[in-house]
Design a protein around this motif. Sequence first.
Motif, PDB file in Angstrom:
ATOM      1  N   GLY A  40       0.829  -1.200   0.000  1.00  0.00           N
ATOM      2  CA  GLY A  40       0.000   0.000   0.000  1.00  0.00           C
ATOM      3  C   GLY A  40       0.853   1.235   0.000  1.00  0.00           C
ATOM      4  O   GLY A  40       2.084   1.163   0.003  1.00  0.00           O
ATOM      5  N   GLY A  41       0.200   2.392  -0.014  1.00  0.00           N
ATOM      6  CA  GLY A  41       0.934   3.648  -0.034  1.00  0.00           C
ATOM      7  C   GLY A  41      -0.006   4.836   0.069  1.00  0.00           C
ATOM      8  O   GLY A  41      -1.122   4.702   0.550  1.00  0.00           O
ATOM      9  N   GLU A  56      -1.062   0.823  -6.094  1.00  0.00           N
ATOM     10  CA  GLU A  56       0.065   0.515  -5.197  1.00  0.00           C
ATOM     11  C   GLU A  56       0.427  -0.968  -5.278  1.00  0.00           C
ATOM     12  O   GLU A  56       1.602  -1.327  -5.267  1.00  0.00           O
ATOM     13  CB  GLU A  56      -0.260   0.917  -3.755  1.00  0.00           C
ATOM     14  CG  GLU A  56      -0.229   2.422  -3.505  1.00  0.00           C
ATOM     15  CD  GLU A  56       1.182   3.021  -3.477  1.00  0.00           C
ATOM     16  OE1 GLU A  56       2.160   2.272  -3.318  1.00  0.00           O
ATOM     17  OE2 GLU A  56       1.297   4.243  -3.637  1.00  0.00           O
ATOM     18  N   GLU A  59       2.382  -1.456  -8.481  1.00  0.00           N
ATOM     19  CA  GLU A  59       3.716  -0.845  -8.425  1.00  0.00           C
ATOM     20  C   GLU A  59       4.668  -1.649  -7.545  1.00  0.00           C
ATOM     21  O   GLU A  59       5.846  -1.773  -7.836  1.00  0.00           O
ATOM     22  CB  GLU A  59       3.630   0.577  -7.841  1.00  0.00           C
ATOM     23  CG  GLU A  59       2.997   1.602  -8.747  1.00  0.00           C
ATOM     24  CD  GLU A  59       2.801   2.964  -8.064  1.00  0.00           C
ATOM     25  OE1 GLU A  59       2.306   3.876  -8.738  1.00  0.00           O
ATOM     26  OE2 GLU A  59       3.121   3.100  -6.846  1.00  0.00           O
ATOM     27  N   GLU A  60       4.146  -2.176  -6.441  1.00  0.00           N
ATOM     28  CA  GLU A  60       5.021  -2.798  -5.442  1.00  0.00           C
ATOM     29  C   GLU A  60       5.230  -4.291  -5.670  1.00  0.00           C
ATOM     30  O   GLU A  60       6.271  -4.827  -5.292  1.00  0.00           O
ATOM     31  CB  GLU A  60       4.443  -2.550  -4.029  1.00  0.00           C
ATOM     32  CG  GLU A  60       4.406  -1.053  -3.693  1.00  0.00           C
ATOM     33  CD  GLU A  60       3.924  -0.746  -2.292  1.00  0.00           C
ATOM     34  OE1 GLU A  60       3.467  -1.669  -1.580  1.00  0.00           O
ATOM     35  OE2 GLU A  60       4.008   0.442  -1.897  1.00  0.00           O
ATOM     36  N   GLU A 107       9.979  -2.910  -5.743  1.00  0.00           N
ATOM     37  CA  GLU A 107      10.599  -1.738  -5.106  1.00  0.00           C
ATOM     38  C   GLU A 107      11.560  -2.215  -4.021  1.00  0.00           C
ATOM     39  O   GLU A 107      11.318  -2.018  -2.832  1.00  0.00           O
ATOM     40  CB  GLU A 107       9.512  -0.805  -4.527  1.00  0.00           C
ATOM     41  CG  GLU A 107       8.632  -0.182  -5.606  1.00  0.00           C
ATOM     42  CD  GLU A 107       7.567   0.772  -5.054  1.00  0.00           C
ATOM     43  OE1 GLU A 107       7.265   0.732  -3.834  1.00  0.00           O
ATOM     44  OE2 GLU A 107       7.024   1.558  -5.856  1.00  0.00           O
ATOM     45  N   LYS A 110      12.510  -0.374  -0.954  1.00  0.00           N
ATOM     46  CA  LYS A 110      11.490  -0.122   0.080  1.00  0.00           C
ATOM     47  C   LYS A 110      11.028  -1.379   0.792  1.00  0.00           C
ATOM     48  O   LYS A 110      10.254  -1.313   1.747  1.00  0.00           O
ATOM     49  CB  LYS A 110      10.257   0.535  -0.545  1.00  0.00           C
ATOM     50  CG  LYS A 110      10.440   1.970  -1.006  1.00  0.00           C
ATOM     51  CD  LYS A 110       9.093   2.528  -1.445  1.00  0.00           C
ATOM     52  CE  LYS A 110       9.192   3.955  -1.955  1.00  0.00           C
ATOM     53  NZ  LYS A 110       7.857   4.454  -2.372  1.00  0.00           N
TER      54      LYS A 110
HETATM   55 MG    MG Z   1       4.139   2.573  -2.851  1.00  0.00          MG
END
Ligand code: MG
Length: 147
Positions: A40-41, A56, A59-60, A107, A110
Amino acid sequence: KKAETPVPRVAVVVFLLKGKSVLLGRRRSSIGDSTFALPGGHLEFGESFEECGTREMKEETGLDISKIEFLTVTNNPCLEEPRPSHYVTIFLRAILADPNQVPQNLEPEKCYGWEWYDWDNLPKPLFGPLEKMARSGFNPFPTDHNI
Ligand code: MG
Ligand code: 8DG
Ligand code: MG
């Protein structure tokens, strides 16, 4: 960079459910480093919660999700120095659009990696807001009306 007046921010996170498991990743971040958290983000300007959760996740992890539903919202002021934060966190649940799809760590700066964890055997330590929810007895799985 000039220090800015802190404001609350909106986060959208997703319980991605598969059988009895959820997808978690160990964070690489100044907030909650090394703890296990949901994908999430941050909610972007103009987005719906579902759009944000879908974006999210993609993307992740590279995963496409479906049957997205709102579960709950929590307020998480965390005034600890040196990085005070305050998130209003929207919790969604979803399932894989394609059950054979495998998460990728897209990512790596992260996150240390994504894994499925049994809800009855969650890894430690969980990220603060998630830990608080799990301890309160919250369960993200749909109620089984056949029981
Ligand atoms: Mg994110
Ligand atoms: P973005 O730039 O992609 O928008 O943000 P991000 O880098 O993906 O942000 P994030 O830290 O993953 O998520 C934003 C905030 O959401 C995080 O700092 C605190 C809050 N949050 C919770 N619970 C959870 C959770 O279980 N997982 C994640 N990822 N964030 C959570 O309150
Ligand atoms: Mg994130």
